[in-house]
Design a protein around this motif. Structure first.
Motif, PDB file in Angstrom:
ATOM      1  N   UNK A 188       0.837  -1.204   0.000  1.00  0.00           N
ATOM      2  CA  UNK A 188       0.000   0.000   0.000  1.00  0.00           C
ATOM      3  C   UNK A 188       0.871   1.254   0.000  1.00  0.00           C
ATOM      4  N   UNK A 189       1.923   1.241   0.786  1.00  0.00           N
ATOM      5  CA  UNK A 189       2.834   2.390   0.833  1.00  0.00           C
ATOM      6  C   UNK A 189       3.478   2.609  -0.534  1.00  0.00           C
ATOM      7  N   UNK A 190       3.871   1.523  -1.178  1.00  0.00           N
ATOM      8  CA  UNK A 190       4.462   1.630  -2.524  1.00  0.00           C
ATOM      9  C   UNK A 190       3.441   2.223  -3.504  1.00  0.00           C
ATOM     10  N   UNK A 191       2.208   1.712  -3.443  1.00  0.00           N
ATOM     11  CA  UNK A 191       1.160   2.213  -4.336  1.00  0.00           C
ATOM     12  C   UNK A 191       0.860   3.689  -4.044  1.00  0.00           C
ATOM     13  N   UNK A 192       0.865   4.047  -2.769  1.00  0.00           N
ATOM     14  CA  UNK A 192       0.606   5.432  -2.382  1.00  0.00           C
ATOM     15  C   UNK A 192       1.697   6.349  -2.931  1.00  0.00           C
ATOM     16  N   UNK A 193       2.949   5.905  -2.851  1.00  0.00           N
ATOM     17  CA  UNK A 193       4.054   6.708  -3.398  1.00  0.00           C
ATOM     18  C   UNK A 193       3.921   6.854  -4.915  1.00  0.00           C
ATOM     19  N   UNK A 194       3.592   5.753  -5.597  1.00  0.00           N
ATOM     20  CA  UNK A 194       3.394   5.834  -7.051  1.00  0.00           C
ATOM     21  C   UNK A 194       2.244   6.776  -7.386  1.00  0.00           C
ATOM     22  N   UNK A 195       1.164   6.691  -6.612  1.00  0.00           N
ATOM     23  CA  UNK A 195       0.002   7.550  -6.847  1.00  0.00           C
ATOM     24  C   UNK A 195       0.378   9.023  -6.652  1.00  0.00           C
ATOM     25  N   UNK A 196       1.136   9.308  -5.604  1.00  0.00           N
ATOM     26  CA  UNK A 196       1.555  10.701  -5.344  1.00  0.00           C
ATOM     27  C   UNK A 196       2.463  11.224  -6.464  1.00  0.00           C
ATOM     28  N   UNK A 197       3.379  10.380  -6.919  1.00  0.00           N
ATOM     29  CA  UNK A 197       4.247  10.790  -8.031  1.00  0.00           C
ATOM     30  C   UNK A 197       3.417  11.069  -9.277  1.00  0.00           C
ATOM     31  N   UNK A 198       2.464  10.179  -9.550  1.00  0.00           N
ATOM     32  CA  UNK A 198       1.606  10.342 -10.723  1.00  0.00           C
ATOM     33  C   UNK A 198       0.749  11.591 -10.590  1.00  0.00           C
ATOM     34  N   UNK A 199       0.276  11.857  -9.381  1.00  0.00           N
ATOM     35  CA  UNK A 199      -0.523  13.064  -9.152  1.00  0.00           C
ATOM     36  C   UNK A 199       0.299  14.307  -9.475  1.00  0.00           C
ATOM     37  N   UNK A 200       1.547  14.332  -9.008  1.00  0.00           N
ATOM     38  CA  UNK A 200       2.425  15.470  -9.306  1.00  0.00           C
ATOM     39  C   UNK A 200       2.665  15.614 -10.799  1.00  0.00           C
ATOM     40  N   UNK A 201       2.912  14.494 -11.450  1.00  0.00           N
ATOM     41  CA  UNK A 201       3.144  14.519 -12.903  1.00  0.00           C
ATOM     42  C   UNK A 201       1.899  15.007 -13.631  1.00  0.00           C
ATOM     43  N   UNK A 202       0.748  14.454 -13.258  1.00  0.00           N
ATOM     44  CA  UNK A 202      -0.509  14.820 -13.924  1.00  0.00           C
ATOM     45  C   UNK A 202      -0.807  16.303 -13.706  1.00  0.00           C
ATOM     46  N   UNK A 203      -0.613  16.790 -12.497  1.00  0.00           N
ATOM     47  CA  UNK A 203      -0.892  18.204 -12.221  1.00  0.00           C
ATOM     48  C   UNK A 203       0.081  19.112 -12.972  1.00  0.00           C
ATOM     49  N   UNK A 204       1.334  18.677 -13.073  1.00  0.00           N
ATOM     50  CA  UNK A 204       2.315  19.460 -13.820  1.00  0.00           C
ATOM     51  C   UNK A 204       1.953  19.565 -15.296  1.00  0.00           C
ATOM     52  N   UNK A 205       1.547  18.443 -15.870  1.00  0.00           N
ATOM     53  CA  UNK A 205       1.164  18.444 -17.287  1.00  0.00           C
ATOM     54  C   UNK A 205      -0.110  19.263 -17.494  1.00  0.00           C
ATOM     55  N   UNK A 206      -1.033  19.132 -16.568  1.00  0.00           N
ATOM     56  CA  UNK A 206      -2.283  19.902 -16.659  1.00  0.00           C
ATOM     57  C   UNK A 206      -1.988  21.406 -16.565  1.00  0.00           C
ATOM     58  N   UNK A 207      -1.086  21.769 -15.652  1.00  0.00           N
ATOM     59  CA  UNK A 207      -0.703  23.174 -15.521  1.00  0.00           C
ATOM     60  C   UNK A 207      -0.057  23.665 -16.814  1.00  0.00           C
ATOM     61  N   UNK A 208       0.846  22.850 -17.385  1.00  0.00           N
ATOM     62  CA  UNK A 208       1.519  23.223 -18.625  1.00  0.00           C
ATOM     63  C   UNK A 208       0.500  23.393 -19.748  1.00  0.00           C
ATOM     64  N   UNK A 209      -0.459  22.479 -19.820  1.00  0.00           N
ATOM     65  CA  UNK A 209      -1.498  22.577 -20.842  1.00  0.00           C
ATOM     66  C   UNK A 209      -2.282  23.881 -20.675  1.00  0.00           C
ATOM     67  N   UNK A 210      -2.687  24.179 -19.452  1.00  0.00           N
ATOM     68  CA  UNK A 210      -3.450  25.416 -19.211  1.00  0.00           C
ATOM     69  C   UNK A 210      -2.605  26.653 -19.541  1.00  0.00           C
ATOM     70  N   UNK A 211      -1.342  26.604 -19.188  1.00  0.00           N
ATOM     71  CA  UNK A 211      -0.437  27.727 -19.476  1.00  0.00           C
ATOM     72  C   UNK A 211      -0.304  27.945 -20.986  1.00  0.00           C
TER      73      UNK A 211
END
Length: 137
Positions: free
Chosen positions: A87-110
């Motif tokens: 679960x901890x491993x999955x949580x870390x992967x999810x957090x990394x993916x969240x950061x990546x997704x938000x970064x790409x979304x921000x770049x798209x909006x920009x």
């Protein structure tokens, strides 16, 4: 822009999948915890029964049940630890993916805002050019 939008959508899909896996891992941990709790309750009941036992057979049966349950508890504890690590491993992967997704979304909006600003400047320039032509006549 279309590629960036597509990438953003793909990252959101990955985030959703990881979130689902993370939830399933938590569900498995909760399930094992409930099983451990039930076994602990059984040990408690058999211990109380053996304390109040009037016959040697009841005492022996309680002792055998407690001895049978103990390895099950150890196994569930090991399983719970492994599930928590997963679960901890999955949580870390999810957090990394969240950061990546938000970064790409921000770049798209920009980029979208930059493109809109560029179009607005072009439109204003065209209007200014037309206005200056009519002002000459």
């Amino acid at each position: 822009m279309k590629q960036l939008l597509r990438l953003c959508q793909q990252e959101e899909k990955k985030l959703g999948q990881l979130g689902q896996q993370r939830s399933e891992a938590q569900y498995r941990i909760d399930s094992v915890s409930q099983q451990k709790q039930l076994l602990s309750q059984m040990v408690k009941e058999y211990t109380e029964l053996s304390c109040n036992a009037l016959s040697p057979i009841t005492l022996q049966n309680s002792a055998q049940m407690i001895a049978t349950i103990a390895p099950m508890q150890k196994q569930l504890t090991r399983k719970q630890i492994l599930l928590q690590q997963e679960h901890q491993r999955m949580d870390n992967l999810w957090r990394q993916q969240l950061g990546r997704q938000q970064g790409i979304k921000w770049l798209y909006q920009e980029r979208k805002q930059q493109q809109q600003a560029h179009l607005e400047r072009q439109e204003q320039k065209q209007q200014d050019d037309l206005a200056s032509r009519y002002a000459r006549y």
